[in-house]
Design a protein around this motif. Structure first.
Motif, mmCIF file in Angstrom:
data_model
loop_
_atom_site.group_PDB
_atom_site.id
_atom_site.type_symbol
_atom_site.label_atom_id
_atom_site.label_comp_id
_atom_site.label_asym_id
_atom_site.label_seq_id
_atom_site.Cartn_x
_atom_site.Cartn_y
_atom_site.Cartn_z
ATOM 1 N N UNK A 1 0.841 -1.210 0.000
ATOM 2 C CA UNK A 1 0.000 0.000 0.000
ATOM 3 C C UNK A 1 0.870 1.252 0.000
ATOM 4 N N UNK A 2 0.622 2.106 -0.972
ATOM 5 C CA UNK A 2 1.309 3.404 -0.957
ATOM 6 C C UNK A 2 0.279 4.512 -1.097
ATOM 7 N N UNK A 3 -0.772 4.409 -0.299
ATOM 8 C CA UNK A 3 -1.882 5.350 -0.419
ATOM 9 C C UNK A 3 -3.000 4.747 -1.247
ATOM 10 N N UNK A 4 -2.652 3.708 -1.961
ATOM 11 C CA UNK A 4 -3.608 2.913 -2.744
ATOM 12 C C UNK A 4 -2.952 1.539 -2.913
ATOM 13 N N UNK A 5 -3.716 0.513 -3.329
ATOM 14 C CA UNK A 5 -3.086 -0.801 -3.501
ATOM 15 C C UNK A 5 -1.973 -0.734 -4.548
ATOM 16 N N UNK A 6 -0.838 -1.356 -4.215
ATOM 17 C CA UNK A 6 0.261 -1.444 -5.176
ATOM 18 C C UNK A 6 0.088 -2.732 -5.990
ATOM 19 N N UNK A 7 0.791 -2.850 -7.125
ATOM 20 C CA UNK A 7 0.662 -4.092 -7.909
ATOM 21 C C UNK A 7 1.095 -5.312 -7.092
ATOM 22 N N UNK A 8 0.574 -6.460 -7.475
ATOM 23 C CA UNK A 8 0.838 -7.660 -6.688
ATOM 24 C C UNK A 8 2.326 -7.956 -6.578
ATOM 25 N N UNK A 9 3.094 -7.622 -7.607
ATOM 26 C CA UNK A 9 4.504 -8.013 -7.524
ATOM 27 C C UNK A 9 5.265 -7.236 -6.443
ATOM 28 N N UNK A 10 4.704 -6.110 -5.969
ATOM 29 C CA UNK A 10 5.293 -5.446 -4.805
ATOM 30 C C UNK A 10 5.115 -6.323 -3.565
ATOM 31 N N UNK A 11 3.911 -6.893 -3.437
ATOM 32 C CA UNK A 11 3.627 -7.769 -2.298
ATOM 33 C C UNK A 11 4.409 -9.074 -2.404
ATOM 34 N N UNK A 12 4.585 -9.511 -3.622
ATOM 35 C CA UNK A 12 5.274 -10.780 -3.849
ATOM 36 C C UNK A 12 6.655 -10.795 -3.202
ATOM 37 N N UNK A 13 7.316 -9.633 -3.240
ATOM 38 C CA UNK A 13 8.652 -9.545 -2.637
ATOM 39 C C UNK A 13 8.590 -9.823 -1.140
ATOM 40 N N UNK A 14 7.432 -9.578 -0.534
ATOM 41 C CA UNK A 14 7.314 -9.759 0.914
ATOM 42 C C UNK A 14 6.979 -11.199 1.283
ATOM 43 N N UNK A 15 6.372 -11.923 0.343
ATOM 44 C CA UNK A 15 5.783 -13.219 0.696
ATOM 45 C C UNK A 15 6.829 -14.251 1.085
ATOM 46 N N UNK A 16 7.888 -14.337 0.303
ATOM 47 C CA UNK A 16 8.859 -15.392 0.540
ATOM 48 C C UNK A 16 9.752 -15.168 1.747
ATOM 49 N N UNK A 17 9.657 -14.029 2.403
ATOM 50 C CA UNK A 17 10.646 -13.704 3.423
ATOM 51 C C UNK A 17 10.070 -13.836 4.822
ATOM 52 N N UNK A 18 10.802 -14.550 5.648
ATOM 53 C CA UNK A 18 10.336 -14.693 7.031
ATOM 54 C C UNK A 18 10.667 -13.442 7.835
ATOM 55 N N UNK A 19 11.807 -12.802 7.531
ATOM 56 C CA UNK A 19 12.098 -11.527 8.192
ATOM 57 C C UNK A 19 12.246 -10.492 7.083
ATOM 58 N N UNK A 20 11.898 -9.270 7.398
ATOM 59 C CA UNK A 20 11.798 -8.262 6.356
ATOM 60 C C UNK A 20 12.828 -7.160 6.583
ATOM 61 N N UNK A 21 13.722 -6.928 5.627
ATOM 62 C CA UNK A 21 14.672 -5.822 5.786
ATOM 63 C C UNK A 21 13.944 -4.469 5.744
ATOM 64 N N UNK A 22 14.549 -3.476 6.390
ATOM 65 C CA UNK A 22 13.912 -2.153 6.508
ATOM 66 C C UNK A 22 13.606 -1.550 5.141
ATOM 67 N N UNK A 23 14.565 -1.744 4.197
ATOM 68 C CA UNK A 23 14.371 -1.136 2.876
ATOM 69 C C UNK A 23 13.082 -1.645 2.230
ATOM 70 N N UNK A 24 12.801 -2.937 2.442
ATOM 71 C CA UNK A 24 11.609 -3.514 1.837
ATOM 72 C C UNK A 24 10.350 -3.021 2.555
ATOM 73 N N UNK A 25 10.483 -2.838 3.879
ATOM 74 C CA UNK A 25 9.351 -2.293 4.635
ATOM 75 C C UNK A 25 8.970 -0.910 4.107
#
Lengths: 529, 336
Positions: A280-304
């Motif tokens: 979300x960046x004020x509106x839904x972002x494309x799915x591939x933005x979320x995809x980067x988050x899915x595979x990761x158990x811990x999330x680096x700050x840059x991705x957050x």
């Protein structure tokens, strides 16, 4: 293992659901409690920690059978299942064993504690005292993926038959973060202690796709509409001062989405929300933005920062600790709106809006604009519908956009696995750039078994080159590829990546020269990406 | 001095230059020696056929008015510069390995074969040779057959349990060979065996040539399952799911094939039961037949040719893949 093997054989030998359920119910009524508990665990996707890598299993199986490893590796794709390949590759067992399911599971769990040579001896000894079916099941316990024609839903139904308990109640009991180590059969299934586990989610209510015109649903005023988002369906649970996030696939994803922890600052304890996890960046972002988050158990700050998530809530399942699922959707929705009304803009939970409409034509018009708001279409929910468990017809419908399509040429083919072993089912498709065919997607589904057989026979006769399991074939067949979205992708030669590609039609009427071009794909990227 | 090999592999099939004949050719030729009557071996359109006396009736039945000479097992014929004889292959009744000798060099073309005595076919006999052309349909160690009596007991148990559940068992198998072999394994004390037309036609041919088969009841347009309590239906796989199959009421379906060894195939066929029984040699059978032939050169055809050839080469044999137009009984055809 023999009793469990007999159960498996009865399930495997039937194509009829009621026969499978009856076999499982009979097993639940008679097997030892520990075996029952493990059976419930296995059929709900819980398995013992993997004690041996598949690489070692292959090596040991080849060695025990007295054949070179390459021969095993050749047999594996033909059989299509590692556990089965091992069971068949080895010579028949020399001795016999009466140990039950739990014995073998405990033995496997003990293996992670010991050194590899002892591990190997134990596995080889097991292979040599289990008959072919038991050996296959033993291997399945190691390799995981216990998919043998019994879904969690069917298992729950069998459990209901065996115990006389309500199926929905059992479905709820089986949700959440338990394992045979943390509970007993009695505590999990029989004991009268509802809500003992604070993390336990409610079974998700899933909708079917609407295939007929919406007019068939009757009067529009009995229905509510909202966007169908392209994210991860999730349940946010706030209980006992902490929070849990569950995906629809019953995966606990709390740590993957740390943003949602802040929900505790804004919402009361005893709240359970159903909604869509979206970048979300004020509106839904494309799915591939979320995809980067899915595979990761811990999330680096840059991705957050690059792909922050929210829960776009559309239903309220628990409020002030009370289960609201039996209330009509309209009432749940009203309470959800009240609950989320005063949340600040930066709260990680937001209300997914409803779309007002007077008639179906207005709604159809709104649906046609779904891609502009990055939605996949609409959800239609009957205003008086309770929140049911599982996929049920009638009260909730997905009314998705028609997919995008492009005509592409098949250039590579690969055999499938399991049920599709020995059939060419995995294809790579290309579009034209001048006289060159540029690969842009793979697709695996959409054809009938008869079509897969037909294309398999053709692939065998029209292979130009082999690259391991992949065959390059004469470019001769055009398929219509349907997909839900298109994104830019620097990783792919074509520069695009598709969402949910599948073969929607085999265009046997179309010569390869008339397939689409890379320019056509880029145009779609500009319009819909 | 160089000379032609005894057999060469051409785009029409296996050819013997010294005798000017082909073995199981797939395009029309003047003279065709046929190992057995299955469609991928005995094709139409040749000017003259040569096969065993036991194989000939089925070939006539399938190919119609053909010019066919017959020869008993073991008899030596001179064709041009070649000496030819037919030896039992154990695959189906009348099936043969064809032995070709030219100038003291012996080649054997196995056709399809199995080592287990099925009680109907003349049992397989190893033939010593310099070069052995072998099939490899089941040339992987995952294919190992149990004795047919065990599989027969399994089928009979299924017959009984299907009846107990109020279902008619329908067993699917190839019309030529497998169907008759199953018939001989069935316990006709349980009930009558109803046969599909394609199966019964072959039964009739075999009975008329003196092969003893249990009694069967051919299914006709007037057949009513109620008139045949306890019956099992023996049919070709193509009959499954057809209107023909629906007249037998609630069914329990079973297939009998070597491919039923693989769970993926069983599930894809969506039959209730799969029985693992094949008229082809299993892994151990292939290896034993090759060993007993004492051949130094092995030509591998029909099946998992690449893998099986590589395996034989690791066993200090000189093995080669034979290119063929037909994959033999591949999984796909087995399922079609």
């Amino acid at each position: 293992m023999k009793e469990f093997a007999r159960l498996f054989t009865r399930i495997d030998q039937s194509t009829k659901t009621n026969v499978k359920v009856a076999a499982l119910a009979a097993y639940f009524a008679s097997a030892p409690e520990a075996d029952r508990l493990w059976t419930v665990a296995l059929f709900s996707g819980r398995r013992p920690k993997r004690a041996v890598t598949t690489t070692r299993l292959r090596e040991w199986a080849a060695e025990a059978a007295g054949y070179p490893l390459w021969l095993f590796e050749e047999a594996y794709p033909i059989v299509g299942d590692l556990a089965e390949t091992i069971a068949l590759f080895l010579p028949p067992a020399q001795t016999d064993s009466d140990h039950g399911l739990t014995h073998w599971i405990n033995m496997l769990r003990g293996l992670s504690e010991v050194e590899e040579p002892r591990r190997k001896l134990a596995v080889l000894a097991a292979w040599d005292e289990l008959d072919a079916t038991s050996r296959f099941l033993f291997n399945k316990l190691i390799t995981g993926g216990f998919r043998i024609g019994i879904s969690q839903k069917l298992m729950t139904r069998a459990l209901a038959q065996a115990t006389g308990k309500d199926e929905a109640e059992l479905a709820h009991r089986l949700m959440g973060d338990w394992s045979p180590d943390t509970t007993t059969y009695n505590a999990l299934i029989e004991a009268e202690v509802p809500g003992a586990d604070a993390s336990r989610p409610y079974p998700f209510y899933l909708a079917y796709g609407l295939e007929d015109a919406p007019e068939t649903l009757g009067a529009p005023n009995a229905w509510r509409a909202e966007w169908k988002w392209d994210g991860i369906r999730g349940q946010l649970i706030l209980r006992g001062g902490t929070h849990y996030v569950w995906s629809r696939g019953e995966e606990l994803m709390t740590d993957r989405f740390p943003e949602l922890a802040r929900a505790l600052d804004f919402l009361p304890d005893g709240t359970v929300l159903d909604g869509e996890i979206l970048a979300w960046d004020g509106a839904p972002m494309p799915f591939n933005a979320l995809q980067k988050r899915i595979g990761r158990k811990s999330v680096p700050k840059s991705l957050l920062r690059a792909a922050p998530v929210i829960l776009y809530a559309y239903d309220l399942l628990e409020d002030a600790g009370a289960d609201l699922r039996a209330l009509p959707f309209g009432m749940r929705r009203a309470r959800l709106q009240a609950l989320l009304a005063d949340l600040p803009k930066d709260a990680p939970v937001r209300l997914s809006p409803q779309l007002p409409f007077e008639d179906w034509a207005t709604l159809a018009l709104a649906r046609s604009t779904a891609r502009e708001v990055r939605a996949e279409g609409l959800m239609l929910k009957r205003a008086d519908s309770p929140y049911l468990a599982g996929r049920k017809k009638g009260d909730w419908w997905k009314w998705k956009l028609d997919p995008l399509t492009i005509d592409a040429v098949m250039i590579y083919a690969q055999q499938g696995q399991g049920r599709r072993a020995n059939l060419f089912t995995d294809f790579t498709f290309a579009v034209w750039q001048g006289n060159e065919l540029i690969p842009f997607t793979k697709a695996y589904s959409g054809l009938t078994d008869a079509e897969f057989r037909q294309i398999t026979a053709w692939v065998r006769k029209n292979t130009q080159h082999r690259f391991g399991p992949v065959r390059q074939v004469t470019p001769a067949h055009v398929f219509e590829i349907a997909f839900e979205g298109i994104h830019e992708s620097p990783r792919h030669k074509s520069g695009v990546a598709l969402r949910f590609p599948r073969m929607s039609r085999w265009r046997q009427d179309k010569p390869v020269q008339e397939a689409n071009t890379l320019e056509d794909l880029k145009e779609m990227l500009r319009s819909f990406g | 001095m160089t000379r032609d090999p005894v057999l060469i592999f051409t785009d029409k099939g296996i050819y013997c230059p010294a005798g000017d004949f082909y073995i199981d050719p797939w395009r029309p030729v003047n003279r065709a020696l046929i190992t057995h009557g299955h469609a991928d071996h005995a094709r139409p359109g040749h000017a003259r056929y040569l096969a065993t006396g036991i194989a000939a009736p089925v070939m006539r039945h399938r190919l119609g008015d053909i010019s066919i000479e017959t020869v008993p097992y073991g008899a030596k014929l001179t064709l041009g510069m070649a000496t030819v004889s037919f030896h039992p292959a154990g695959h189906v009744p009348g099936s043969a390995q064809i032995r070709v000798e030219v100038g003291g060099e012996i080649w054997v073309v196995s056709g399809d074969y199995k080592l287990e005595d099925d009680g109907l076919s003349t049992p397989f006999e190893p033939v010593r040779c310099h070069a052995f052309v072998t099939e490899s349909t089941f040339g992987l160690p995952v294919f190992r057959w149990r004795p047919q009596a065990q599989v027969g007991a399994e089928i009979n148990a299924w017959w009984r349990s299907s009846l107990a559940e109020g279902r008619t068992p329908m067993l699917g198998a190839y019309a030529l060979g497998k169907a008759q072999r199953l018939l001989s394994l069935l316990d006709t004390g349980i009930g009558p065996v109803l046969t599909h037309g394609a199966v019964e036609n072959t039964n009739r041919v075999m009975r008329s040539q003196g092969i003893t088969l249990p009694d069967t009841v051919p299914v006709t347009a007037d057949t009513r399952i109620a008139d045949h309590p306890g019956a099992l239906v023996l049919a070709t796989p193509s009959a499954f799911g057809s209107a023909w199959a629906r007249k037998f009421g609630k069914l329990s379906t079973g297939f009998a094939s070597g491919w039923m060894q693989l769970r993926g195939v069983r599930r894809r066929r969506a039959a209730d039961r799969g029985f693992v029984i094949s008229d082809h040699a299993d892994w151990d059978g292939l290896n034993r037949a090759i060993k007993e032939s004492q051949a130094e050169n092995i030509y591998v055809t029909h099946g998992y040719t690449d893998i099986f050839t590589r395996w034989l080469n690791t066993q200090d044999l000189e093995a080669h893949v034979v290119p063929t137009e037909f994959d033999g009984e591949t999984l796909d055809e087995a399922e079609a």
